[in-house]
Design an enzyme around this catalytic site. Sequence first.
Site, PDB file in Angstrom:
ATOM      1  N   GLU A   1       3.576 -12.521 -22.850  1.00 45.25           N
ATOM      2  CA  GLU A   1       3.097 -11.136 -22.804  1.00 45.25           C
ATOM      3  C   GLU A   1       2.250 -10.967 -24.051  1.00 45.25           C
ATOM      4  O   GLU A   1       2.765 -10.883 -25.164  1.00 45.25           O
ATOM      5  CB  GLU A   1       4.280 -10.168 -22.762  1.00 45.25           C
ATOM      6  CG  GLU A   1       3.883  -8.758 -22.321  1.00 45.25           C
ATOM      7  CD  GLU A   1       3.411  -7.910 -23.474  1.00 45.25           C
ATOM      8  OE1 GLU A   1       2.169  -7.801 -23.650  1.00 45.25           O
ATOM      9  OE2 GLU A   1       4.249  -7.373 -24.194  1.00 45.25           O
ATOM     10  N   LEU A   2       0.932 -10.928 -23.854  1.00 48.86           N
ATOM     11  CA  LEU A   2      -0.001 -11.066 -24.968  1.00 48.86           C
ATOM     12  C   LEU A   2      -0.819  -9.788 -25.173  1.00 48.86           C
ATOM     13  O   LEU A   2      -0.397  -8.711 -24.806  1.00 48.86           O
ATOM     14  CB  LEU A   2      -0.888 -12.286 -24.732  1.00 48.86           C
ATOM     15  CG  LEU A   2      -0.131 -13.598 -24.446  1.00 48.86           C
ATOM     16  CD1 LEU A   2      -1.089 -14.737 -24.141  1.00 48.86           C
ATOM     17  CD2 LEU A   2       0.791 -13.959 -25.605  1.00 48.86           C
TER      18      LEU A   2
ATOM     19  N   GLY B   1       3.425 -11.508 -28.232  1.00 50.45           N
ATOM     20  CA  GLY B   1       2.688 -11.525 -29.483  1.00 50.45           C
ATOM     21  C   GLY B   1       1.201 -11.664 -29.240  1.00 50.45           C
ATOM     22  O   GLY B   1       0.686 -11.287 -28.178  1.00 50.45           O
ATOM     23  N   SER B   2       0.513 -12.212 -30.215  1.00 52.97           N
ATOM     24  CA  SER B   2      -0.946 -12.276 -30.146  1.00 52.97           C
ATOM     25  C   SER B   2      -1.409 -13.295 -29.112  1.00 52.97           C
ATOM     26  O   SER B   2      -0.729 -14.280 -28.817  1.00 52.97           O
ATOM     27  CB  SER B   2      -1.534 -12.631 -31.515  1.00 52.97           C
ATOM     28  OG  SER B   2      -1.322 -14.004 -31.805  1.00 52.97           O
TER      29      SER B   2
ATOM     30  N   CYS C   1      -0.009  -3.106 -27.426  1.00 54.15           N
ATOM     31  CA  CYS C   1      -0.939  -3.916 -26.638  1.00 54.15           C
ATOM     32  C   CYS C   1      -1.509  -3.151 -25.452  1.00 54.15           C
ATOM     33  O   CYS C   1      -2.442  -3.617 -24.804  1.00 54.15           O
ATOM     34  CB  CYS C   1      -0.251  -5.200 -26.164  1.00 54.15           C
ATOM     35  SG  CYS C   1       1.331  -4.927 -25.367  1.00 54.15           S
TER      36      CYS C   1
ATOM     37  N   GLU D   1      -8.974  -6.928 -29.486  1.00 52.06           N
ATOM     38  CA  GLU D   1      -7.885  -5.968 -29.552  1.00 52.06           C
ATOM     39  C   GLU D   1      -7.800  -5.398 -30.965  1.00 52.06           C
ATOM     40  O   GLU D   1      -7.552  -6.123 -31.929  1.00 52.06           O
ATOM     41  CB  GLU D   1      -6.560  -6.651 -29.194  1.00 52.06           C
ATOM     42  CG  GLU D   1      -5.369  -5.722 -29.205  1.00 52.06           C
ATOM     43  CD  GLU D   1      -4.079  -6.428 -28.832  1.00 52.06           C
ATOM     44  OE1 GLU D   1      -3.236  -5.802 -28.169  1.00 52.06           O
ATOM     45  OE2 GLU D   1      -3.898  -7.605 -29.216  1.00 52.06           O
TER      46      GLU D   1
END
Length: 517
Positions: free
Chosen positions: A282-283, A262-263, A316, A411
């Site tokens: 996992e960003l 996520g963020s 992402c 992002e």
Amino acid sequence: FREFHNFTPQLQRSSTQHTRTPMPIVSAPSGYSLPKQFPLYIGSQAHILSDSTDVVRNKYTNEPICKVSIARESEIKKAIQMAHDARKTMKKLASYKKREALMHVVKRVEERSEEFAYVLTLEAGKPIKDARGEVARLIDTFRLAAEESTRIYGEYSPLDISERGAGCQGITKRFPVGVVSMISPWNFPLNLVAHKVAPAIAAGCPFVLKPASKTPLGALMLGEVLAETDLPKGAFSVLPCSRDGADLFTTDERISCMSFTGSTEVGWKLKEKSGKKRVILELGGNAPCIVDKEVELNHVTNRLIHGAFYQSGQSCISVQRIYAHEHIFDRLAEILIEKTKNLKSGNPLDDETFIGPLISENDAQRCYDWVQEAVKDGAEILVGGDKPKGNVFQPTIVTNVSKDSNLFKEEVFGPVCVIEKVECFKEAVEVSNNTRYGLQAGVFSNNIHHCYYAFDELEYGGVVINDVPSLRVDAMPYGGIKDSGIGREGVRDSIHEFTEVKIMLLKDVGSCGMIEQ
């Protein structure tokens, strides 16, 4: 991605337009209708909660499509306890049994692939072609996990490295870490769930999963398939819940490992609250793509268009920054502008649609606002940039962007990319590294020295040579550095994250002095 290879975006002759004019619209698969309410899954069993529900909406029309049961604190605690109780049973589950369960998912999702794709398009707004591609990736991921479940190997170690270690040897073996909590995002609600669930089953870990509130249906359909298997009672739970309700996924001490996608801001905050448990994050990303001189521009621009605007940029590892050598910059930009104008946007159930809706109108408006902020600071819009219509925002390319702009440093998670000119390859690498993110970077170059230089010097978890950073093969290690996360996904790597190594240290075993004469 499987669907990335040899892909050319669907083009049309007119400019990019947001239109709701029906084309060949995909309808629900024959014999399938959405249930009025999806159950949640507690300890491998389906439960309908009539007094705790939420509505899932069609992301293109914003119309309600169904309800889902929402887990409260009591259901979450029960699920965690059942998973905790299932640890020993899952630990002892034979490899072939785990493989059978994983292959059952492969078989059933293949049989129901159009149902999964159709529901994914409704709940996420993902164009139907891309939805089918994601279903195919889920199948690949479970098949990989089935294969890996039977080859979780240990290692023999000679330890007689000095006189003190004479007669010593070791055997290492991997053991399940215990209960795994999983929090998955809305942008890939099938395959990013698969990348947590499938390796956990292969490793022998019971798990509790919180799917994204905006896109929980795919995970619940997967729960329905898992409930058909012979996995032990308590082996899995799928629990749509509020963000506040999900606090137990992070803080409960019965959980040994948390896997979050996520963020960036949310992920690091969860890590702070996680206590002693292992954490995999996992960003976000801000993916650059370097285009060297002397490359074939038609192929490169097709890949850049796809990497930047696939799934409306909601990835992402979407191409957000393009750094092009000054010798080819003008021609590259010219081709990109023309191809971007010809992308078709609209109803994601239209087989010809390439640009679908963003997940919400707020996100579409945010993309527009960030572009306008950049323009005020001196940036130039090369294509797109008009006000969004609902939650559809045109694909947009911007240049001369300030390094203080959100478009440069944050992002975007939308169909916006920046293109800038560089004098040499070394400069391209330096500016690519000028970010707090470090997930993946792409490089197009015919110079092997440049390729190796990029691999050595780019500060990213993955460097993709001769393709966009948006390429991910489901068997590879995947994850970021810097603010983009810790740990690695990818089936084999996730199995390693969900297991821990134990050594049996042997002293004088098999020596003549230990054997009766």
